[in-house]
Design an enzyme around this catalytic site. Structure first.
Site, PDB file in Angstrom:
ATOM      1  N   SER A  55      35.049  31.952  37.663  1.00 13.78           N
ATOM      2  CA  SER A  55      35.089  33.379  37.934  1.00 13.78           C
ATOM      3  C   SER A  55      35.233  33.569  39.439  1.00 13.78           C
ATOM      4  CB  SER A  55      33.797  34.038  37.447  1.00 13.78           C
ATOM      5  OG  SER A  55      33.583  35.242  38.147  1.00 13.78           O
ATOM      6  N   LYS A 102      29.998  30.514  36.696  1.00 13.47           N
ATOM      7  CA  LYS A 102      30.668  30.658  35.402  1.00 13.47           C
ATOM      8  C   LYS A 102      31.754  29.637  35.141  1.00 13.47           C
ATOM      9  CE  LYS A 102      31.022  34.290  33.128  1.00 13.47           C
ATOM     10  NZ  LYS A 102      31.596  35.539  32.636  1.00 13.47           N
TER      11      LYS A 102
END
Ligand code: ARG
Length: 467
Positions: free
Chosen positions: A287, A293
């Site tokens: 991300s 992430k």
């Protein structure tokens, strides 16, 4: 030299004999298919070579003209493959683009190629050949995906995970067994592909516009030369049918649905909350704002591609559903649907094959989850049936009370002391603890097709012999 036609574009050189002027610009735009049907160039040339060869063999054209035609077509093939071919929208489609170039290369002999055929049987041929090759490719790709699952299943024939219904923990299964469920699905998809190849394995060329032809052609010869089992048997059906394309799309939609369910499972499994698998860097993205992430984008896109494939299927069914026999120009809209779906399906299979091969399976996490959620409750009920002689319905009830007790104490079933269990049913002995572990639970499910490691290995051997 100005005369009253100078402003008008010239009419189509292939069919424009009775037309005084060329098409309106919008007409040209809506009519032209060259933008997408150029994909069929190799099939078109193969078909034309087979047709010309047959025409000469039957004495319909001279051998000399046939040789010129074949030579010219091969030149065009290398021109297109080498990127040295100028496609023209004025020439509408791939068939007329190639024929016009042939005329430029070899002169009047080119005009003999279209004897005893029409673009109607020509396009039916080209498209069938293309779909046939695509089906063969799909078959190979599914075989690769099945092989990936077989390897993971073998590696994890004993790895325990929770099995779900309603996405609620149901009973423990092995990850190998779960993998083999996908092998069954993709195995059926592959057999649908094989059947579809059989269905379309008939040569359309020689059906001509719709009624066949008065020339003494040999359709068996062209069928053989093009690798078809036999010629089609009804010329009207031949030029008006597109069910081979719809069958491809249906198969793609079903396989896509399977791929999408797998994609969805991978999305769920790779969340930190589940943590069953970790995707390789090769099949995930980060991300731009949240550094922790790792997103399963490829799986999500596989899920989305399935929507596109379904759209193509519905589009072509709808295009075809109201058409009177035989050919209508509506049918020109068949190709983009199939090309788009084929591209999506190929990408989806390739991405899933990569993901299945690369993902790291967290067996510890799976095992911990397998034991939670009272997943061995059925084993307790079965034990009461087997060892205490209870009818299953009663055993189910007793087990329900044991689960409620365990829940109220915040414990697993196997953590309840014997006294607690005996308070619920006096015939329970300490032997019951043997069946309350997840390993004992899966090992006991030896019924044919069940989740016991021995059964999973049997399933793997079955598919290894067929893959
Ligand atoms: N481009 C056309 C198609 O894809 C080829 C067949 C045209 N036939 C005709 N009668 N206009 O369907």
């Amino acid at each position: 030299m100005a005369d009253d036609t100078t402003d008008t574009k010239s009419s189509n050189q292939m069919w424009g004999g009775r037309f005084a002027s060329g098409p309106d610009a919008i007409m040209e735009e809506i009519n032209a298919s060259i933008g997408f049907d150029k994909k069929l160039f190799a099939q078109d040339i193969r078909g034309s070579i087979a047709h010309a060869t047959m025409l000469a063999h039957q004495g319909i054209i001279s051998t000399d003209d046939k040789d010129k035609i074949v030579h010219g077509l091969n030149t065009i093939l290398s021109e297109i493959e080498g990127g040295n071919f100028e496609f023209s929208r004025q020439l509408e489609d791939i068939h007329m683009n190639i024929e016009a170039r042939l005329a430029a290369l070899i002169g009047p002999a080119a005009g003999r190629l279209h004897t005893a055929r029409s673009r109607n049987d020509q396009v039916a041929l080209d498209f069938r050949l293309w779909v046939k090759e695509e089906l063969e490719k799909t078959e190979r790709m599914l075989t690769g995906l099945i092989a990936a699952f077989l390897d993971r299943a073998e590696e994890h024939a004993e790895s325990v995970m929770p099995g779900f219904t309603h996405l609620q923990t149901a009973q423990p299964v092995t990850f190998g067994h779960h993998c083999m469920a996908y092998v069954e699905m993709f195995g059926r998809d592959r057999s649908r592909v094989r059947h579809a190849i059989e269905h379309l394995d008939e040569s359309p060329i020689g059906a001509a516009a719709l009624a066949g032809t008065g020339y003494p052609i040999d359709r068996h010869m062209t069928a053989k030369a093009l690798g078809f089992r036999e010629p089609t048997r009804n010329s009207i059906d031949t030029v008006s049918d597109r069910d081979f394309a719809i069958e491809f799309l249906s198969i793609a939609a079903i396989a896509g649905m399977h791929l999408s369910r797998l994609a969805e499972e991978i999305v769920i499994w790779s969340t930190p909350q589940f943590g069953f698998v970790r995707l390789s860097d090769a099949f995930s993205t980060g991300s731009s704002i949240m550094p922790q992430k790792k997103n399963p984008d490829a799986a999500e896109l596989v899920r989305a591609k399935t929507g596109r494939i379904n759209g193509s299927l519905v589009a072509l069914l709808t295009i075809m559903k109201g058409l009177p026999l035989a050919y209508s120009k509506d049918m020109q809209e068949d190709k983009e649907q199939v090309f788009d779906a084929a591209e999506s399906l190929e990408l989806a299979i390739a991405a899933m094959t990569g993901m299945v091969r690369d993902m790291t399976v967290n067996t510890a996490r799976m095992k911990a989850a397998a034991g939670s959620g009272y997943s061995t409750a059925t084993d307790l009920a079965d034990w009461l049936v087997r060892e205490a002689g209870l009818p299953f319905r009663d055993a189910h009830h007793v087990t329900g009370r044991a689960v409620a007790l365990a829940e109220s104490k915040g414990r697993d079933l196997a953590e309840l002391p014997l006294s607690d269990l005996q308070a619920i049913h006096p015939d329970i002995t300490d032997k019951v603890y043997d069946v309350l572990t997840v390993e004992a639970s899966v090992a006991s499910r030896k019924s044919f097709g069940g989740t016991a490691p021995s059964e999973v290995r049997r399933q793997i051997a079955f598919w290894r012999a067929r893959n």
